[in-house]
Design a protein around this motif. Structure first.
Motif, PDB file in Angstrom:
ATOM      1  N   ASP A   1       0.860  -1.190   0.000  1.00 52.32           N
ATOM      2  CA  ASP A   1       0.000   0.000   0.000  1.00 52.32           C
ATOM      3  C   ASP A   1       0.897   1.241   0.000  1.00 52.32           C
ATOM      4  N   PRO A   2       0.881   2.025  -1.085  1.00 49.98           N
ATOM      5  CA  PRO A   2       1.754   3.213  -1.132  1.00 49.98           C
ATOM      6  C   PRO A   2       1.196   4.397  -0.348  1.00 49.98           C
ATOM      7  N   GLY A   3      -0.030   4.272   0.151  1.00 48.51           N
ATOM      8  CA  GLY A   3      -0.611   5.373   0.903  1.00 48.51           C
ATOM      9  C   GLY A   3      -1.126   6.484   0.037  1.00 48.51           C
ATOM     10  N   ARG A   4      -1.358   6.214  -1.229  1.00 47.27           N
ATOM     11  CA  ARG A   4      -1.875   7.209  -2.171  1.00 47.27           C
ATOM     12  C   ARG A   4      -2.562   6.481  -3.323  1.00 47.27           C
ATOM     13  N   GLY A   5      -3.281   7.204  -4.125  1.00 47.95           N
ATOM     14  CA  GLY A   5      -3.890   6.621  -5.299  1.00 47.95           C
ATOM     15  C   GLY A   5      -2.867   6.387  -6.402  1.00 47.95           C
ATOM     16  N   LEU A   6      -3.137   5.396  -7.254  1.00 51.73           N
ATOM     17  CA  LEU A   6      -2.219   5.068  -8.337  1.00 51.73           C
ATOM     18  C   LEU A   6      -2.559   5.884  -9.578  1.00 51.73           C
ATOM     19  N   PRO A   7      -1.571   6.430 -10.251  1.00 55.31           N
ATOM     20  CA  PRO A   7      -1.828   7.205 -11.470  1.00 55.31           C
ATOM     21  C   PRO A   7      -2.447   6.321 -12.552  1.00 55.31           C
ATOM     22  N   PRO A   8      -3.275   6.885 -13.420  1.00 55.64           N
ATOM     23  CA  PRO A   8      -3.922   6.089 -14.472  1.00 55.64           C
ATOM     24  C   PRO A   8      -2.932   5.368 -15.373  1.00 55.64           C
ATOM     25  N   GLN A   9      -1.817   6.017 -15.696  1.00 57.14           N
ATOM     26  CA  GLN A   9      -0.847   5.378 -16.586  1.00 57.14           C
ATOM     27  C   GLN A   9      -0.210   4.159 -15.935  1.00 57.14           C
ATOM     28  N   VAL A  10      -0.040   4.172 -14.605  1.00 52.33           N
ATOM     29  CA  VAL A  10       0.508   3.010 -13.907  1.00 52.33           C
ATOM     30  C   VAL A  10      -0.514   1.882 -13.899  1.00 52.33           C
ATOM     31  N   VAL A  11      -1.783   2.213 -13.682  1.00 53.13           N
ATOM     32  CA  VAL A  11      -2.842   1.206 -13.705  1.00 53.13           C
ATOM     33  C   VAL A  11      -2.905   0.563 -15.081  1.00 53.13           C
ATOM     34  N   ALA A  12      -2.806   1.382 -16.136  1.00 52.24           N
ATOM     35  CA  ALA A  12      -2.877   0.846 -17.492  1.00 52.24           C
ATOM     36  C   ALA A  12      -1.683  -0.063 -17.795  1.00 52.24           C
ATOM     37  N   LEU A  13      -0.492   0.278 -17.255  1.00 56.76           N
ATOM     38  CA  LEU A  13       0.713  -0.499 -17.550  1.00 56.76           C
ATOM     39  C   LEU A  13       0.751  -1.803 -16.776  1.00 56.76           C
ATOM     40  N   THR A  14       0.430  -1.760 -15.494  1.00 54.28           N
ATOM     41  CA  THR A  14       0.619  -2.935 -14.631  1.00 54.28           C
ATOM     42  C   THR A  14      -0.669  -3.701 -14.355  1.00 54.28           C
ATOM     43  N   GLY A  15      -1.804  -3.042 -14.478  1.00 54.50           N
ATOM     44  CA  GLY A  15      -3.047  -3.692 -14.104  1.00 54.50           C
ATOM     45  C   GLY A  15      -3.326  -3.634 -12.621  1.00 54.50           C
ATOM     46  N   ILE A  16      -2.435  -3.018 -11.841  1.00 51.49           N
ATOM     47  CA  ILE A  16      -2.625  -2.874 -10.392  1.00 51.49           C
ATOM     48  C   ILE A  16      -3.448  -1.620 -10.154  1.00 51.49           C
ATOM     49  N   THR A  17      -4.541  -1.768  -9.423  1.00 54.13           N
ATOM     50  CA  THR A  17      -5.435  -0.642  -9.159  1.00 54.13           C
ATOM     51  C   THR A  17      -5.317  -0.196  -7.715  1.00 54.13           C
ATOM     52  N   THR A  18      -5.866   0.964  -7.433  1.00 52.01           N
ATOM     53  CA  THR A  18      -5.852   1.476  -6.060  1.00 52.01           C
ATOM     54  C   THR A  18      -6.616   0.544  -5.133  1.00 52.01           C
ATOM     55  N   ALA A  19      -7.668  -0.025  -5.624  1.00 56.55           N
ATOM     56  CA  ALA A  19      -8.450  -0.955  -4.801  1.00 56.55           C
ATOM     57  C   ALA A  19      -7.636  -2.193  -4.428  1.00 56.55           C
ATOM     58  N   MET A  20      -6.771  -2.647  -5.336  1.00 53.79           N
ATOM     59  CA  MET A  20      -5.972  -3.847  -5.065  1.00 53.79           C
ATOM     60  C   MET A  20      -4.969  -3.604  -3.949  1.00 53.79           C
ATOM     61  N   VAL A  21      -4.374  -2.407  -3.862  1.00 57.13           N
ATOM     62  CA  VAL A  21      -3.333  -2.165  -2.861  1.00 57.13           C
ATOM     63  C   VAL A  21      -3.900  -1.633  -1.561  1.00 57.13           C
ATOM     64  N   THR A  22      -5.166  -1.193  -1.586  1.00 55.05           N
ATOM     65  CA  THR A  22      -5.775  -0.709  -0.348  1.00 55.05           C
ATOM     66  C   THR A  22      -5.938  -1.879   0.618  1.00 55.05           C
ATOM     67  N   GLY A  23      -5.397  -1.736   1.816  1.00 58.51           N
ATOM     68  CA  GLY A  23      -5.437  -2.817   2.797  1.00 58.51           C
ATOM     69  C   GLY A  23      -4.223  -3.722   2.754  1.00 58.51           C
ATOM     70  N   ALA A  24      -3.370  -3.586   1.722  1.00 55.04           N
ATOM     71  CA  ALA A  24      -2.121  -4.356   1.681  1.00 55.04           C
ATOM     72  C   ALA A  24      -1.156  -3.802   2.726  1.00 55.04           C
ATOM     73  N   PRO A  25      -0.138  -4.575   3.136  1.00 55.80           N
ATOM     74  CA  PRO A  25       0.801  -4.052   4.135  1.00 55.80           C
ATOM     75  C   PRO A  25       1.568  -2.854   3.602  1.00 55.80           C
ATOM     76  N   ARG A  26       1.904  -1.938   4.506  1.00 54.42           N
ATOM     77  CA  ARG A  26       2.720  -0.792   4.132  1.00 54.42           C
ATOM     78  C   ARG A  26       4.171  -1.238   4.018  1.00 54.42           C
ATOM     79  N   ILE A  27       5.007  -0.417   3.375  1.00 52.11           N
ATOM     80  CA  ILE A  27       6.393  -0.818   3.116  1.00 52.11           C
ATOM     81  C   ILE A  27       7.175  -1.017   4.411  1.00 52.11           C
ATOM     82  N   GLN A  28       6.876  -0.257   5.477  1.00 55.17           N
ATOM     83  CA  GLN A  28       7.616  -0.419   6.724  1.00 55.17           C
ATOM     84  C   GLN A  28       7.370  -1.785   7.355  1.00 55.17           C
TER      85      GLN A  28
END
Length: 586
Positions: free
Chosen positions: A76-103
């Motif tokens: 979870d990066p703690g922010r929304g994902l840019p549209p171009q990143v979503v288009a490139l990777t297929g990873i959406t903001t909903a997918m990372v919401t609730g995932a562990p933080r980097i720390q």
């Protein structure tokens, strides 16, 4: 986070001993089949580790072609994902919401990387994000060895075979089982197949160890050795992994270069990698046809043999110590009214050595500032001469024996003062010169004070070195023993400033019988003339440094090794802390 291991179902993963993140020098020579690689890929919110954040981590651990484990997690990066990143990777903001933080992910990831070589495609990108994350969250970056498969591909593959070194192009070239799709674990798996394909190719350029692999892919491509130079690494195969001296020889059996190492085989192999950047040495390696070696008991013996071999062969690719017997000395002349003279053959009572005549002249002139010896070069008979006094007589710096104004007896105290200074029996001249520096500073004559200070500091260094070398060379026999760091002893028998024998007493071996045997078989040294009794100054200084550092103990000394009580060494701290005595004018 998903952490997978290659152990069979129901079997706990085999725990391996913890290893430091940074491989040691010994481990850098590990054969590639024994190296553990962690192939890593990151997905992020953008391309800058300063402004963007990690969104996914994928890592695969392999060794010897076998997969040992995998690590995969969204972050979870703690922010929304840019549209171009979503288009490139297929990873959406909903997918990372609730995932562990980097720390929360970092400790597990760093443990997964421990003791391994970090591999990534365009590794600078991934390493930059991981380093930034460690700094931001209070973790120490372990500085693992890093291998970039993009750089390695460009080093191994021709442009005809691989016009592009993008991960997708290389995956197709090597028939990777997993296609890269801009998802971390999939791209890491594809990079594993690319890595294995490249490792199959590096043997063609003579790379078989981790050190050579890292050198091949390092950033400084202009220094990369040619294929022919890499193939010459077979010259090191017959060398032992022991301390000693190595000699590169050319086509006519001439000695091209002499060096020393604690591990002969590893050191010589390093000459055939891009770690060697000296142009002249790389030229030497291209001409080498054979490498000989002399195994030594320890580093001191190796260093002494290196000096002697360089002096004997004078290899054209060695810059230092090619002429250890050639130096400049300052000595008193043998005449009724002695004066200082710069000579190349040391006489009793001389001080030095100096690397250049200019240095010797500067030291001589500094002594003359404090001792009223004549500086003229004419030969004056004992009963004087009829010449006219020079300006130095008018300044009170010379008694003018050339004009018959000073007898031999009246001149003798100046000679005695100069001799006492050189031999370390009286440091009064140094004190007078230091007082003059202080007086000039008080008068705000800062430029003159700085010049005097620098000249005096140079004289102190020269006299200290000269007196210490002479004191050691005056000892007929000295035996020293230094701890080797493993419970044993490194032993040296020194006679008249030369190394006469060397050996070791390993841990558990009584050292005294070894010392007795070395002493009985030590080289017989016949002392020569001069303050160093014929010994090369560089060898005497090497022995002095070994005896006075590293916890070396004196086992036997005959006669006693002692430096003069009023030597220039007492002024060493003055020379080292010498600072400008005041502000210099604009």
């Amino acid at each position: 986070m998903v952490l997978l291991d290659s152990s069979p179902p129901g079997v706990l993963p085999r725990r391996r001993p913890a290893r430091p993140g940074q491989l040691s020098f010994d481990e850098l020579g590990t054969p590639l089949r024994e190296v553990t690689f962690v192939v890593l890929d990151l997905e992020t919110t953008g391309g800058s580790h300063r402004d963007d954040a990690i969104t996914e981590i994928g890592a695969v651990k392999v060794r010897g072609g076998e997969q040992l484990g995998e690590l995969a997690t969204l972050v979870d990066p703690g922010r929304g994902l840019p549209p171009q990143v979503v288009a490139l990777t297929g990873i959406t903001t909903a997918m990372v919401t609730g995932a562990p933080r980097i720390q929360a992910v970092l400790p597990t990831l760093l443990e997964f990387l421990s003791g391994a070589v970090l591999v990534a495609h365009n590794a600078a990108f991934d390493v930059g994000f991981l380093r930034a994350a460690c700094e931001q969250h209070g973790h120490t970056w372990p500085r693992p060895p890093v291998l970039c498969t993009a750089r390695l591909a460009r080093a191994v593959l021709s442009r005809d075979e691989a016009p592009s070194v993008r991960l997708g192009a290389l995956a197709r070239l090597f028939g990777a089982a997993t296609a890269p799709i801009h998802r971390a674990l999939a791209d890491a798996r594809a990079t594993v197949d690319v890595l294995h394909g490249l490792l199959e190719r590096v043997g063609n350029v003579g790379v078989q160890s981790l050190e050579e692999l890292l050198d091949l892919a390092r950033e400084s491509t202009p220094h990369r050795p040619t294929t022919e130079q890499r193939r010459k690494r077979v010259l090191a195969e017959s060398l032992p992994s022991a301390p000693g001296v190595y000699l590169f020889r050319g086509a006519r059996d001439e000695v091209l270069y002499v060096g020393t190492s604690g591990d002969l085989r590893r050191r010589v192999r390093s000459y055939f990698t891009s770690g060697e950047r000296r142009r002249r040495v790389r030229d030497m390696v291209a001409q080498a046809e054979r490498v000989d070696s002399v195994v030594c008991a320890h580093a001191l013996e190796a260093a002494v043999h290196e000096l002697r071999l360089i002096a004997g062969h004078q290899p054209r690719y060695n810059r230092r110590s090619r002429t250890p017997l050639r130096a400049w000395w300052v000595a008193l002349t043998a005449e009724a009214f002695p004066r200082f003279s710069v000579v190349t053959t040391p006489r009793d009572g001389a001080f030095g050595p100096f690397r250049s005549r200019q240095q010797a002249v500067a030291a001589m002139e500094t002594v003359l500032d404090a001792v009223p010896l004549r500086s003229c070069t004419q030969r004056i008979p004992a009963r004087g001469a009829a010449a006219s006094p020079c300006a130095l007589h008018e300044l009170g710096r010379c008694g003018a024996p050339c004009a018959g104004l000073q007898t031999v007896e009246e001149y003798a105290p100046a000679v005695a003062a100069a001799t006492a200074l050189v031999e370390g029996r009286d440091d009064g001249p140094l004190r007078r010169l230091a007082d003059e520096v202080a007086a000039l500073g008080e008068k705000q004559r800062y430029e003159a004070a700085v010049r005097r200070r620098d000249r005096l500091a140079g004289l102190i260094v020269a006299l200290t070195r000269s007196q210490r070398l002479a004191a050691l060379a005056a000892v007929d026999e000295l035996i020293g023993a230094r701890p080797d760091g493993t419970g044993g002893w490194e032993i040296a028998v020194i006679r008249c400033g030369r190394l006469a024998a060397a050996g070791v007493a390993r841990r558990g071996v009584p050292p005294m019988p070894v010392i007795d045997a070395l002493r009985a078989g030590a080289q017989t040294v016949i002392p020569g003339d001069g303050p160093l009794r014929g010994a090369p100054a560089e060898e005497v200084w090497l022995l002095h440094r070994w005896l006075s550092t590293g916890g070396t103990r004196l086992v036997h000394c005959e006669p006693a090794w002692a430096e003069p009580a009023r030597s220039a060494a007492a002024w060493t701290s003055w020379a080292e802390r010498a600072r400008p005595v005041g502000p210099l004018p604009d």
